[in-house]
Design a protein around this motif. Structure first.
Motif, PDB file in Angstrom:
ATOM      1  N   PRO A 160     -52.648 -48.638  14.768  1.00  0.00           N
ATOM      2  CA  PRO A 160     -53.435 -47.412  14.554  1.00  0.00           C
ATOM      3  C   PRO A 160     -53.214 -46.785  13.180  1.00  0.00           C
ATOM      4  CG  PRO A 160     -51.628 -46.987  16.076  1.00  0.00           C
ATOM      5  CD  PRO A 160     -51.656 -48.477  15.837  1.00  0.00           C
ATOM      6  N   LYS A 161     -52.121 -47.133  12.520  1.00  0.00           N
ATOM      7  CA  LYS A 161     -51.830 -46.562  11.204  1.00  0.00           C
ATOM      8  C   LYS A 161     -51.809 -47.616  10.106  1.00  0.00           C
ATOM      9  CE  LYS A 161     -47.936 -44.360  12.121  1.00  0.00           C
ATOM     10  NZ  LYS A 161     -46.826 -43.393  12.012  1.00  0.00           N
ATOM     11  N   CYS A 162     -52.353 -48.784  10.367  1.00  0.00           N
ATOM     12  CA  CYS A 162     -52.303 -49.899   9.413  1.00  0.00           C
ATOM     13  C   CYS A 162     -52.805 -49.468   8.029  1.00  0.00           C
ATOM     14  CB  CYS A 162     -53.123 -51.069   9.934  1.00  0.00           C
ATOM     15  SG  CYS A 162     -52.929 -52.599   8.991  1.00  0.00           S
TER      16      CYS A 162
ATOM     17  N   THR B  21     -60.601 -47.918  -1.205  1.00  0.00           N
ATOM     18  CA  THR B  21     -59.744 -47.208  -0.253  1.00  0.00           C
ATOM     19  C   THR B  21     -58.720 -48.173   0.329  1.00  0.00           C
ATOM     20  OG1 THR B  21     -61.270 -47.704   1.558  1.00  0.00           O
ATOM     21  CG2 THR B  21     -61.555 -45.573   0.434  1.00  0.00           C
ATOM     22  N   TYR B  22     -57.640 -47.615   0.879  1.00  0.00           N
ATOM     23  CA  TYR B  22     -56.712 -48.412   1.673  1.00  0.00           C
ATOM     24  C   TYR B  22     -57.357 -48.638   3.023  1.00  0.00           C
ATOM     25  CZ  TYR B  22     -53.098 -47.499  -1.812  1.00  0.00           C
ATOM     26  OH  TYR B  22     -52.381 -47.451  -2.972  1.00  0.00           O
TER      27      TYR B  22
ATOM     28  N   THR C 189     -50.287 -50.711   0.567  1.00  0.00           N
ATOM     29  CA  THR C 189     -49.969 -51.944  -0.141  1.00  0.00           C
ATOM     30  C   THR C 189     -51.218 -52.405  -0.889  1.00  0.00           C
ATOM     31  OG1 THR C 189     -50.582 -53.310   1.754  1.00  0.00           O
ATOM     32  CG2 THR C 189     -48.282 -52.642   1.588  1.00  0.00           C
ATOM     33  N   LYS C 190     -50.997 -53.158  -1.944  1.00  0.00           N
ATOM     34  CA  LYS C 190     -52.130 -53.585  -2.782  1.00  0.00           C
ATOM     35  C   LYS C 190     -53.166 -54.385  -1.991  1.00  0.00           C
ATOM     36  CE  LYS C 190     -50.477 -53.615  -7.535  1.00  0.00           C
ATOM     37  NZ  LYS C 190     -49.931 -54.422  -8.628  1.00  0.00           N
ATOM     38  N   ASP C 191     -52.685 -55.218  -1.071  1.00  0.00           N
ATOM     39  CA  ASP C 191     -53.640 -56.071  -0.339  1.00  0.00           C
ATOM     40  C   ASP C 191     -54.527 -55.270   0.608  1.00  0.00           C
ATOM     41  OD1 ASP C 191     -51.195 -55.874   1.438  1.00  0.00           O
ATOM     42  OD2 ASP C 191     -52.553 -56.947   2.765  1.00  0.00           O
ATOM     43  N   ARG C 192     -54.176 -53.996   0.850  1.00  0.00           N
ATOM     44  CA  ARG C 192     -55.020 -53.166   1.727  1.00  0.00           C
ATOM     45  C   ARG C 192     -56.100 -52.419   0.948  1.00  0.00           C
ATOM     46  NH1 ARG C 192     -49.909 -52.710   4.598  1.00  0.00           N
ATOM     47  NH2 ARG C 192     -50.152 -52.970   6.836  1.00  0.00           N
TER      48      ARG C 192
END
Ligand SMILES: [Zn+2]
Length: 127
Positions: free
Chosen positions: A9-11, A28-29, A16-19
């Protein structure tokens, strides 16, 4: 190969850069998206995300599927587990000697490969 989202739910909150995703100027993340995940039965990208899910939904899930309210007992009637040996005599290794083993009495009973693979096939009675 279909992609799926991490169920944490909070991923998207873990920066992190990959997000980082999206068009230039509106990045956006975002929740991680992958073809498969290592955690929580292929549902979570990390232990953090798995723990976040449990912290948010664990009590609800346990109540939904049935909360353990008394001790379960391991007896000779429900201690059967499936086992096999590795045979290294040929080229490579193959599984052989499929069997049930009783974890309490150590009694063994033969088992076919098909019975081993049949997840519903058991000698256990009760839970
Ligand atoms: Zn995640």
């Amino acid at each position: 190969m279909s992609l799926k989202y991490c169920q944490g739910p909070k991923c998207y909150q873990y920066k992190t850069k990959d997000r980082i995703r999206g068009m230039k100027g509106s990045k956006t993340y975002q929740t991680r998206r992958r073809s498969s995940f290592y955690y929580g039965g292929d549902n979570f990208c990390s232990l953090n995300c798995q723990n976040d899910w449990f912290n948010k939904y664990g009590d609800l899930a346990i109540d939904h599927f049935g909360r353990t309210t008394e001790a379960k007992h391991l007896t000779q009637d429900n201690a059967w587990v499936k086992d096999y040996d590795w045979d290294y005599s040929g080229s490579g290794s193959t599984r052989t000697n499929w069997r049930f083993v009783n974890g309490l009495t150590k009694e063994q009973r033969p088992l076919t490969r098909e019975q081993y693979n049949d997840k519903s096939y058991t000698l256990n009675t009760g839970e």
